[in-house]
Design an enzyme around this catalytic site. Structure first.
Site, short mmCIF file in Angstrom:
data_model
loop_
_atom_site.label_atom_id
_atom_site.label_comp_id
_atom_site.label_asym_id
_atom_site.label_seq_id
_atom_site.Cartn_x
_atom_site.Cartn_y
_atom_site.Cartn_z
N HIS A 243 50.60 45.18 40.90
CA HIS A 243 50.06 45.92 42.04
C HIS A 243 51.17 46.34 43.03
O HIS A 243 51.43 47.52 43.22
CB HIS A 243 49.06 45.04 42.81
CG HIS A 243 47.94 44.46 41.99
ND1 HIS A 243 46.93 45.23 41.44
CD2 HIS A 243 47.67 43.19 41.64
CE1 HIS A 243 46.08 44.43 40.80
NE2 HIS A 243 46.50 43.20 40.90
O1 RIB Z 1 44.42 43.04 45.04
C1 RIB Z 1 45.78 42.89 44.75
C2 RIB Z 1 46.56 42.63 46.00
O2 RIB Z 1 46.10 41.44 46.62
C3 RIB Z 1 48.06 42.41 45.75
O3 RIB Z 1 48.79 42.82 46.86
C4 RIB Z 1 48.13 40.92 45.60
O4 RIB Z 1 49.44 40.43 45.92
C5 RIB Z 1 47.15 40.48 46.64
O5 RIB Z 1 47.81 40.50 47.92
#
Ligand code: RIB
Ligand code: CA
Length: 313
Positions: A243
């Site tokens: 992500h």
């Molecule tokens: O949903 C994914 C996000 O939430 C990413 O940034 C992960 O690190 C959590 O913070």
């Protein structure tokens, strides 16, 4: 071209760690003014510890790491140990940090830096709940026009949610903060689940991290080995979704990504859909576009960039 000045706001988190490592691997392109930590994946004491662990792994104890907000603006903190493990950085066995936290609160650092540099100089890169960013905007409304751009990981449209059926974790944890940020008028680029779920660490890609045969390469392989479980079980994914590194990669090679400039609003009323990013992807409303919402990426190009740059650390 001088390096772009950035502040990374973060809740490490293995994927935050990879995003930070990628930024620190590119000093000619990105000048990391500091890391500002926020409660999210794990509580603040752990996110601010993990951020320093990552800096030391990168050999960058010069980086300023600030502790910020330890809870959302108006809701109880929700954490994600079920994804990231008890420490938030499960997987590799990395030593506790020796570098201290920087003096002062993360929010004040964000405000000070934005007032110190000319308007349009600093890009904010939130990788967790938007509590620090929103608090800075509330405390110093003048900074809004000084931010060059916000490039954040959060939200989802076609992918729905990953913590509730409709909400992605970062936005869900602090929807009020997200609402403030998305209504700030600051240019925003959003990396939602729609694109990050296409940045999957398949086995060959994980093998390529390990084949770097460096402490960073091996640690990244161990991190992604650990945090892929949640997505593999839930979505049947082929690997861990990276992500947060999508944010850093966008700063380095925006041409890897495609999206639309659309209106995005945040659900802050209904508990049923709390924290949903209501993305007008099809332009069915007359609401003003306020964000570039990314829907796709060149995944091979992304992993080639990531692996090559991590190899520099
Ligand atoms: O949903 C994914 C996000 O939430 C990413 O940034 C992960 O690190 C959590 O913070
Ligand atoms: Ca994160």
């Amino acid at each position: 071209m001088p390096p772009r000045k950035i502040i990374i706001d973060t809740d490490p988190g293995q994927d935050d760690a990879v995003a930070i490592l990628l930024a620190l691997a590119c000093p000619d392109e990105l000048e990391v003014l500091g890391l500002t930590c926020v409660a999210g994946n794990v509580p603040l004491d752990l996110t601010s510890k993990n951020a320093r662990i990552v800096c030391e792994l990168a050999g960058r104890t010069d980086v300023k790491v600030f502790a910020g907000c330890d809870r959302p603006l108006g809701r109880e903190l929700v954490t994600a140990e079920h994804v990231h493990g008890k420490t938030g950085l499960d997987g590799p066995n990395l030593p506790d940090p020796t570098m201290p936290l920087a003096e002062g609160h993360a929010v004040d650092f964000i405000i000070e830096q934005l007032r110190e540099y000319a308007p349009g100089t600093i890009t904010l890169c939130p990788l967790g709940p938007l509590t620090n960013i929103a608090t800075a905007l509330q405390k110093a409304p003048d900074i809004a026009r000084r931010v060059a751009k916000i490039v954040l990981m959060g939200g989802g449209y076609f992918e729905g949610g990953n913590i509730t059926p409709t909400a992605e974790f970062n936005i869900y944890v602090d929807p009020q903060a997200a609402d403030i940020v998305f209504k700030s008028g600051i240019p925003i680029v959003v990396m939602p689940l729609d694109v990050t779920h296409k940045a999957l660490v398949t086995k060959p890609r994980n093998d390529a991290f390990r084949a770097l045969n460096t402490p960073v390469g091996i640690a990244v392989a161990q991190m992604t080995d650990f945090f892929e479980r949640f997505d593999k079980e839930k979505y049947g994914s082929a690997g861990a979704p990276l992500h947060d590194p999508c944010v850093t990669a966008y700063l380095l090679k925006p041409e890897l990504f495609t999206g639309r400039h659309i209106n995005v609003e945040i659900e802050v009323q209904s508990e049923l859909t709390m924290g949903m990013t209501v993305a007008d992807w099809w332009g069915v409303t007359d609401r003003e576009p306020n964000a570039t919402f990314i829907g796709d990426l060149d995944a091979d190009g992304f992993f080639d960039l990531l692996t090559e740059r991590l190899g520099r650390l």
